[in-house]
Design a protein around this motif. Structure first.
Motif, mmCIF file in Angstrom:
data_model
loop_
_atom_site.group_PDB
_atom_site.id
_atom_site.type_symbol
_atom_site.label_atom_id
_atom_site.label_comp_id
_atom_site.label_asym_id
_atom_site.label_seq_id
_atom_site.Cartn_x
_atom_site.Cartn_y
_atom_site.Cartn_z
ATOM 1 N N THR A 63 0.839 -1.193 0.000
ATOM 2 C CA THR A 63 0.000 0.000 0.000
ATOM 3 C C THR A 63 0.875 1.244 0.000
ATOM 4 O O THR A 63 1.887 1.297 0.681
ATOM 5 N N ARG A 64 0.452 2.246 -0.745
ATOM 6 C CA ARG A 64 1.202 3.503 -0.811
ATOM 7 C C ARG A 64 1.142 4.234 0.533
ATOM 8 O O ARG A 64 0.076 4.445 1.089
ATOM 9 N N TRP A 65 2.293 4.631 1.054
ATOM 10 C CA TRP A 65 2.416 5.401 2.292
ATOM 11 C C TRP A 65 2.759 6.842 1.951
ATOM 12 O O TRP A 65 3.740 7.097 1.277
ATOM 13 N N GLU A 66 1.934 7.772 2.405
ATOM 14 C CA GLU A 66 2.223 9.195 2.247
ATOM 15 C C GLU A 66 3.016 9.650 3.458
ATOM 16 O O GLU A 66 2.778 9.188 4.578
ATOM 17 N N MET A 67 3.963 10.557 3.253
ATOM 18 C CA MET A 67 4.822 11.017 4.342
ATOM 19 C C MET A 67 4.954 12.529 4.312
ATOM 20 O O MET A 67 4.932 13.136 3.245
ATOM 21 N N VAL A 68 5.108 13.114 5.507
ATOM 22 C CA VAL A 68 5.358 14.552 5.607
ATOM 23 C C VAL A 68 6.346 14.776 6.753
ATOM 24 O O VAL A 68 6.286 14.105 7.783
ATOM 25 N N TRP A 69 7.276 15.687 6.539
ATOM 26 C CA TRP A 69 8.301 16.021 7.518
ATOM 27 C C TRP A 69 7.776 17.122 8.424
ATOM 28 O O TRP A 69 7.237 18.115 7.953
ATOM 29 N N VAL A 70 7.924 16.949 9.741
ATOM 30 C CA VAL A 70 7.464 17.925 10.727
ATOM 31 C C VAL A 70 8.705 18.474 11.440
ATOM 32 O O VAL A 70 9.232 17.840 12.350
ATOM 33 N N PRO A 71 9.184 19.664 11.024
ATOM 34 C CA PRO A 71 10.456 20.192 11.536
ATOM 35 C C PRO A 71 10.315 20.926 12.870
ATOM 36 O O PRO A 71 10.595 22.112 12.977
ATOM 37 N N THR A 72 9.893 20.223 13.911
ATOM 38 C CA THR A 72 9.773 20.814 15.239
ATOM 39 C C THR A 72 11.127 20.739 15.943
ATOM 40 O O THR A 72 12.108 20.285 15.362
ATOM 41 N N ALA A 73 11.165 21.146 17.215
ATOM 42 C CA ALA A 73 12.405 21.043 17.989
ATOM 43 C C ALA A 73 12.864 19.587 18.046
ATOM 44 O O ALA A 73 14.051 19.295 18.074
ATOM 45 N N SER A 74 11.909 18.665 18.091
ATOM 46 C CA SER A 74 12.178 17.237 18.012
ATOM 47 C C SER A 74 11.600 16.753 16.675
ATOM 48 O O SER A 74 10.443 16.347 16.610
ATOM 49 N N PRO A 75 12.374 16.828 15.569
ATOM 50 C CA PRO A 75 11.827 16.535 14.235
ATOM 51 C C PRO A 75 11.172 15.149 14.158
ATOM 52 O O PRO A 75 11.663 14.186 14.731
ATOM 53 N N LYS A 76 10.047 15.119 13.436
ATOM 54 C CA LYS A 76 9.287 13.886 13.293
ATOM 55 C C LYS A 76 8.918 13.657 11.832
ATOM 56 O O LYS A 76 8.869 14.580 11.041
ATOM 57 N N LEU A 77 8.649 12.409 11.530
ATOM 58 C CA LEU A 77 8.127 12.025 10.233
ATOM 59 C C LEU A 77 6.730 11.478 10.488
ATOM 60 O O LEU A 77 6.553 10.598 11.329
ATOM 61 N N PHE A 78 5.713 12.021 9.793
ATOM 62 C CA PHE A 78 4.356 11.496 9.922
ATOM 63 C C PHE A 78 4.046 10.712 8.660
ATOM 64 O O PHE A 78 4.291 11.176 7.556
ATOM 65 N N LEU A 79 3.509 9.483 8.824
ATOM 66 C CA LEU A 79 3.175 8.601 7.715
ATOM 67 C C LEU A 79 1.710 8.189 7.819
ATOM 68 O O LEU A 79 1.199 8.000 8.924
#
Length: 179
Positions: A63-79
């Motif tokens: 299944t296709r996974w969409e991703m977005v980068w969240v550049p907070t003080a503690s960087p995260k990847l949301f999928l």
């Protein structure tokens, strides 16, 4: 989309089902569907380092996974994929599930997600634009949405342009800004 051949475990039958190049130099992520018994896994990719396994993703199908980068003080990847949301925290090096996601019982997530002003936005099949809490992609409150409903047509995708969120629908386009 940029795709490259890498030596993942599992041999043949590998399919890249999601890819994101972050804002950091030479850091990217790939969701890769591997032959049984590996399933779909998240890998980080850095220059000079082979793919590093970050954990299993809950949808075993390719299944296709969409991703977005969240550049907070503690960087995260949301999928997100097929009603599943995951957050990879780059500081703690952990992959955790987001529940409930999406908050809309009547709409599965669609197309890309976008990040603007500390918030992740996601368009769902029922025409709602959902947003995460500020600087927290792991929390999606049940009332954090606005409906893209100027015209009653089918939603297709969401994009970001400058400081605007744009909802593309079958016969219309709606533009929103963070007021």
């Amino acid at each position: 989309r940029y795709v490259r051949t890498l030596n993942y475990p599992g041999g043949t039958g590998q399919t890249v089902v999601g890819y994101l190049q972050t804002n950091f130099v030479y850091l990217s992520f790939a969701a890769v569907h591997l032959a049984s018994p590996y399933g779909t896994r998240l890998y980080s990719l850095s220059e000079g380092v082979g793919p590093v396994d970050k954990g299993v993703l809950p949808v075993a199908l390719p299944t296709r996974w969409e991703m977005v980068w969240v550049p907070t003080a503690s960087p995260k990847l949301f999928l997100a994929a097929k009603g599943f949301g995951m957050v990879f925290d780059t500081v703690t090096n952990t992959l955790t599930s987001v529940s409930p996601y999406p908050p809309s019982a009547s709409g599965d997530s669609m197309g890309p997600m976008v990040y603007l002003d500390g918030i992740v936005f996601q368009l769902t099949a029922d025409g709602k634009i959902w947003n995460s809490n500020f600087n927290d992609p792991s929390t999606w409150a049940s009332l954090n949405f606005i409906s893209a409903n100027v015209d009653n047509d089918r939603p297709i995708a969401i994009q970001k342009q400058l400081t605007y969120i744009i909802a593309f629908k079958f016969q219309s386009i709606e533009v929103f800004y963070n007021a």
